[in-house]
Design an enzyme around this catalytic site. Sequence first.
Site, PDB file in Angstrom:
ATOM      1  N   GLU A 133       0.471   2.462  -2.585  1.00  0.00           N
ATOM      2  CA  GLU A 133       1.510   1.505  -2.198  1.00  0.00           C
ATOM      3  C   GLU A 133       2.310   1.947  -0.980  1.00  0.00           C
ATOM      4  O   GLU A 133       2.846   1.129  -0.246  1.00  0.00           O
ATOM      5  CB  GLU A 133       2.455   1.275  -3.367  1.00  0.00           C
ATOM      6  CG  GLU A 133       3.243   2.532  -3.750  1.00  0.00           C
ATOM      7  CD  GLU A 133       4.203   2.269  -4.904  1.00  0.00           C
ATOM      8  OE1 GLU A 133       3.788   1.613  -5.862  1.00  0.00           O
ATOM      9  OE2 GLU A 133       5.348   2.713  -4.817  1.00  0.00           O
ATOM     10  N   SER A 134       2.382   3.248  -0.768  1.00  0.00           N
ATOM     11  CA  SER A 134       3.165   3.777   0.344  1.00  0.00           C
ATOM     12  C   SER A 134       2.633   3.317   1.697  1.00  0.00           C
ATOM     13  O   SER A 134       3.329   3.424   2.706  1.00  0.00           O
ATOM     14  CB  SER A 134       3.144   5.297   0.290  1.00  0.00           C
ATOM     15  OG  SER A 134       1.803   5.753   0.172  1.00  0.00           O
TER      16      SER A 134
END
Lengths: 266, 311
Positions: A55-56
Amino acid sequence: MADHPNDYIKPELMACCGAREIRDNDVVIVGTGFPAMSANIARHTHAPGARLMQESGVYDAQPARPALSVGDPCLNPGAAMIGGLVEVMGMFLQGGWVDVGFLAGSQVDKFGNINTTAIGDYNAPKSRLPGSGGANPIGALAKRTLIIALHNTRTLTERVDFITTPGYIDGPGAREKWGLPAGSGPQVMITNKAVLRFDTNTREAYLESYHPDTSVDEVVKLTPWKLNVADDVHETEPPRADEIRALREVLDPHRMIRIYEKRGYV
Amino acid sequence: MGKVMTTAEAVQQFVSDGDFLFIGGYICRPPFAAIHEIIRQKKRDLTITRSNAADDFDMLIGSGCVKRFISTFISLGLYGLARCYRRSIEKGIPHRIEIEEYTNLSLPLMLMAGALGMPFVPVKDMVGTDLMKVKAFMGENKYRMIDSPFDGSPVMLAPALKPDLAIIHVQQADEEGNAQMWGIGGDCRWGANAAKRVIVSCERIVSRDTVGKDPSRTIVPSFKVVAVTEEPYGSHPGYTPGFYDVDLSYGNMYKEASNTVEGFQAFLDEWVFGVKNREEYIQHYIQRFGYAQFKRLGAKFDYGYPVSYAY
């Protein structure tokens, strides 16, 4: 019949159960630990076309060591694409491209709702937990979610204290009512005792298979809701030789997965 | 009027009590030099935000700088729950902060909306969960539900965020503030561009010509930037891609220290109040743990294929 080595530990079995849920060419959003291992076992066995993202902002990382967080520096060199949260959570997840997401939580209920916000009353919590992070959007928008949980009557519960991340919310029709993507939702709950699947009518988790060192009775006893048992309930298939080989020789040579034993996954 | 200044000057000049701050970072590039300076200067009543907060936010909360936190998540990563944050919420130490809870999808989109000058943004998550039920200082403006004017389906609208100030740490910037970043982005680009002004902390100040060799890496243009501070190892114990790794043993030390109020105070006394600036902090680190450990954090160089923008 595949060869099944018998020296595996429970977290390895759970990682393999996760891997078997992943199909070739799936786009998978992973965190660290089980999700990353499951997805990578799948890539090294039956799903070489599966692609992972964090997700980063990272897509198709090639980490030289197991990542300790979704922001780990080892995810940077060699990745196919790096952006940020708007790219991965926005363009890919909300955009509808993510097939599989993994979720875990301090409390998980029979509808697959997850609490990572607070134990007890939200305004005067017994324990204040980290919050949603990416969990809520993954639970809302990934096509299929896989839930990892400890199988005890503290983690599993009839109803979570706080729904941080939606499973089937309060039952049949709830996800549809809120406009979540058609057909999405928790697909399976993998615990250290069993594999639970979700009934397509009631949306409740039921027992599909129990792990080799336990039994239907024990799993039922450890589950705080009235656990339905599949007609064809069976023992969980132990890790296969090819799965164990991928895990130990390629993905986790230092067997960092053992830390999950300390966290109760036995 | 030059923008290049010390972090102490930048914080003194541009951070006011009561401000709403976006603080960039995602394990990578937390602007720790500025975080410590905010604590040293005893700034108060701040509202702080970013997706996936970590030890830097925990320190600000434990130090009493924070009144409100627009949050998606906060932990010490590998080292578990954020201790100061828990003490604040569970026991009111040093005081109970107010929290508005969003997610790692909705919050970045709210910052994006702020950056794009949009009043609000539709988000597809959060619906149906208890995140809808808890509203703090934003009250009814935390979100609104509407029926889509296009197809009638339920849609959540979340408000745009426009912080007073963004503080980010990046690899390099020029003296005017053109800030260049690479590697994991988190919500840094949008948070910085949503803010009314930006403090750019960087590993190194480079020339405008250097920036021009690879302008696609610039995430904030100079006209938004009010201060540029050069802070090598400025995000330690977090990391900056291409410069240094995460310092796990320091992270463990912070976890142990922050287990108790006294331990946390001793940590601040040693690492924040006990040093004047980042340079002294790094010197103290080397004295305390040795040069070998400091050098081990340094990244190996592995340059990519140089890009050409020629025509």
